[in-house]
Design an enzyme around this catalytic site. Structure first.
Site, PDB file in Angstrom:
ATOM      1  N   ASP A  22       0.745  -1.111  -0.140  1.00 57.88           N
ATOM      2  CA  ASP A  22      -0.005  -0.080  -0.138  1.00 57.88           C
ATOM      3  C   ASP A  22       0.850   1.290  -0.067  1.00 57.88           C
ATOM      4  OD1 ASP A  22      -2.378  -1.423   0.100  1.00 57.88           O
ATOM      5  OD2 ASP A  22      -2.408  -1.712   2.102  1.00 57.88           O
TER       6      ASP A  22
ATOM      7  N   MET B 224      -5.161  -3.111  -6.259  1.00 58.47           N
ATOM      8  CA  MET B 224      -5.593  -3.006  -4.897  1.00 58.47           C
ATOM      9  C   MET B 224      -5.386  -1.617  -4.378  1.00 58.47           C
ATOM     10  SD  MET B 224      -3.585  -6.188  -3.334  1.00 58.47           S
ATOM     11  CE  MET B 224      -4.480  -7.641  -3.220  1.00 58.47           C
TER      12      MET B 224
END
Lengths: 421, 421
Positions: free
Chosen positions: A145, A191
């Site tokens: 992330d 994602m």
């Protein structure tokens, strides 16, 4: 008389990546040469392994297999999503950790994970003070992330970024060559539930006007259906096709995720996941274009076959630095990647206090997203580009990458008590 | 006096692949050295380019760019899904082809595609006889579906096979390391509406007991929900997780595709595509396991970054052989890949009549699928393994593969009439 060596505990935490094992390799190889550290025990399935006294004895693994971790994706010892509560809330967990550490002569704690994990590491680092157990605790950054603060970027991100940029380029080439009579719109879901770093990386594939992706949907930008559909239509009319990267966290202004937009299956159950089909259907319904969509899901974060060499190097370096920090007597810190102020990209290892890292999320600056909200700026490109540099290919046999599977032998338990997670 | 040279028409047809441009490279490089063939004109968007008199002059492309086609995915000249009807049904299209060919001195026709395309090639090859136009017609095999007869395998398949095997291995490593506390079932959807060749390739990743994928769903095997769920449950209980490859063409006994199982969106529209989420939801509903799913869609057939070196070599060889066949005065044939009877895999170029290839689909033999219907047999592995051998990496710049984009300059039109497709 030689100084007594103490053992180390190493755990992988949270979602795994293509390069977290490269960090494990850095930890173990460096610890094996350390004058202070004895054996490295890895937690079976992360911190749970410590609580359950399921400790993997990494000294049983061959030099070759440990070296092989450098090109093996996923978490070789298992990972988990278990977040320790505060000491006030769940003292029993900390007491158990100390009990296990004591039983196995563990005085070094290396915790390899993202924001939540650094918070856990921070709590453990305070055990000397709060509970009188002498422990040296070093956090090691990891997350696809890319949302940890202070460090310039996070190991794991560069490789997923490379995968996404390469994949959207390839798929767009495909769509472009068929668009005249077939698919005109391609949607690829990536994602990133809170931050659009991964989606942004798709933008690297666009190097000149007309290149894909033509549209990126970020979680940071409220989804405006009308504006979006207009842009899709204009793009198809201008370039003949439209390639879109959509972040799984893309949401309407009121915070509702697009993927939660009320789709139900034949039984009336809420359809789970899939912002890509949602967006694709929207285009079909309103504009009528033929579409295709892809959801790469775990493929993107496990894609060691197309890992960024820069990412692999940094992942290893973070593991190595963590052990060096511990060796130097540091505590409650995390090695970071520091971008140097050079014309050609270069970096070095820095240091951050766990207290400053824990529970802080680094969001994408608004200046990284174009004014219309559908692309990345030059500033963003300058930041991202170096992180996907270089190809670090794994070895192949029979046409397939040869990833290492460790023996993962457990240390004999010394405690009589079991611990319920 | 030198023999008069005639020009060649080359077209890419149907869904593109990671290596169809390697075939184009073989055609163009070989034709450039031919004593009989003048220029190679490529159809813009396939056969449509011939009908519209949109001919790309490949002689305008540099040697370097043509060589670059060998590592560029997709169809560099554009492709289409236009199937010529029979001469009786649509004589106008054939008359137009002859008109265009005549205007541009074209007497060689190379048609690069799958089953439908070889049927078209066959019809064109009969033009000398049926309509008095002297044409030499050579089909060139291409299809990720691997369903052409006679040839041992089809260029394009080996690379998608490698992508699928590599991807399911990587994703399964990821799932395995998280399974104790998180995702237990992973479902990856792959192409193959009629034949399970691509799904079968996923089975190559399973090299010993317990390896992923644990279950493959083939279009050839009627889906039995109860049996399937039992196998998923058993697998999770035994290995801690379950990785599944599902072919998009998987269907119930009555022929209904799983992906058409009645899912509707919020507006009551039929949800399009996505057998992976369908299967995943089924598992969640009945067994309660946490799941993830991926749909790789175009990513799989465009994945030049992980192409099979064997596939690239064969794709090039088919293009080269096609020109050599034409040079040798052959007509109405297609080069094939012939597997030699050697211990170590080797192959050579063979020849098939277009009449024997057109409209014949090669299905997977039942003996390639295990008795329970969920895996591949050793016989299947022996067949598939060599096709994914070797890595043929493209060149990279700025961390991204440098795929060639041609100038694609059109030849000046000579006809006054337009043709409506």
């Amino acid at each position: 008389m030689a100084k007594k060596k103490y053992n180390a505990f190493y755990a992988q935490s949270g979602g795994v990546t293509a390069v977290i094992n490269a960090t494990a390799c850095g930890v173990i190889e460096t610890a094996r040469a350390s004058k202070n550290i004895g054996k490295v025990y890895a937690g079976k399935n992360g911190i749970i392994g410590a609580l359950r006294e399921e400790l993997i004895d990494t000294s049983k693994e061959s030099k070759k297999d440990i070296a092989g971790l450098k090109f093996t994706p996923s978490g070789a010892f298992g990972s988990c999503r278990h977040k320790l509560k505060s000491i006030e809330e769940n003292k029993a967990e900390y007491e158990r950790l100390i009990e296990v550490f004591k039983a196995h002569d563990i005085r070094y704690f290396f915790y390899n994970g993202g924001g939540d994990s650094q918070d856990t590491a921070h709590k453990v680092s305070q055990l000397s003070e709060t509970m009188g157990y002498p422990i040296t605790c070093i956090g090691i950054p990891k997350t696809v992330d890319n949302d940890l603060p202070i460090t310039d970027n996070c190991p794991g991100f560069g490789s997923v970024a490379k995968y996404v940029a390469v994949s959207i380029r390839e798929a767009a080439f495909d769509v472009k060559s068929m668009a005249e009579t077939s698919t005109k719109v391609f949607v690829m879901e990536v994602m990133g539930r809170h931050a659009g770093w991964i989606a942004a990386a798709g933008g690297l594939a666009c190097e000149k006007e007309g290149d894909a992706p033509h549209i990126i949907l970020f979680p940071e930008i409220a989804f405006n259906k009308e504006k979006f559909l207009k842009k899709v239509d204009r793009t198809v009319k201008k370039f003949g096709y439209c390639a879109i990267v959509v972040s799984e966290g893309t949401a309407y202004k009121d915070g509702t995720f697009l993927a939660d937009a009320g789709t139900v299956d034949a039984f009336g159950h809420k359809q789970l996941g899939g912002v890509a089909p949602e967006v694709a259907n929207m285009i079909k319904d309103e504009l009528g274009y033929k579409y295709h969509w892809a959801v790469s899901d775990y493929l993107q974060r496990a894609a060691r076959h197309i890992a960024s060499a820069t990412d692999v190097d940094q992942a290893y370096a973070m593991g190595k630095a963590a052990v060096e920090f511990a060796d130097a007597g540091k505590n409650a810190v995390m090695p970071t990647i520091v971008r140097k102020n050079t014309k050609k990209y270069s970096w070095t290892v820095g240091e951050a206090k766990l207290a400053d890292v824990a529970n802080v999320e680094k969001m994408m600056p608004r200046s990284y997203i174009t004014r219309d909200g559908f692309g990345i700026t030059e500033e963003c490109r300058q930041y991202l580009q170096p992180l996907i540099q270089g190809e670090s290919y794994p070895p192949y046999k029979n046409g397939l990458p040869q990833y290492v599977e460790l023996k993962n032998e457990l240390v004999k338990k010394k405690l009589k008590t079991k611990f319920k997670i």
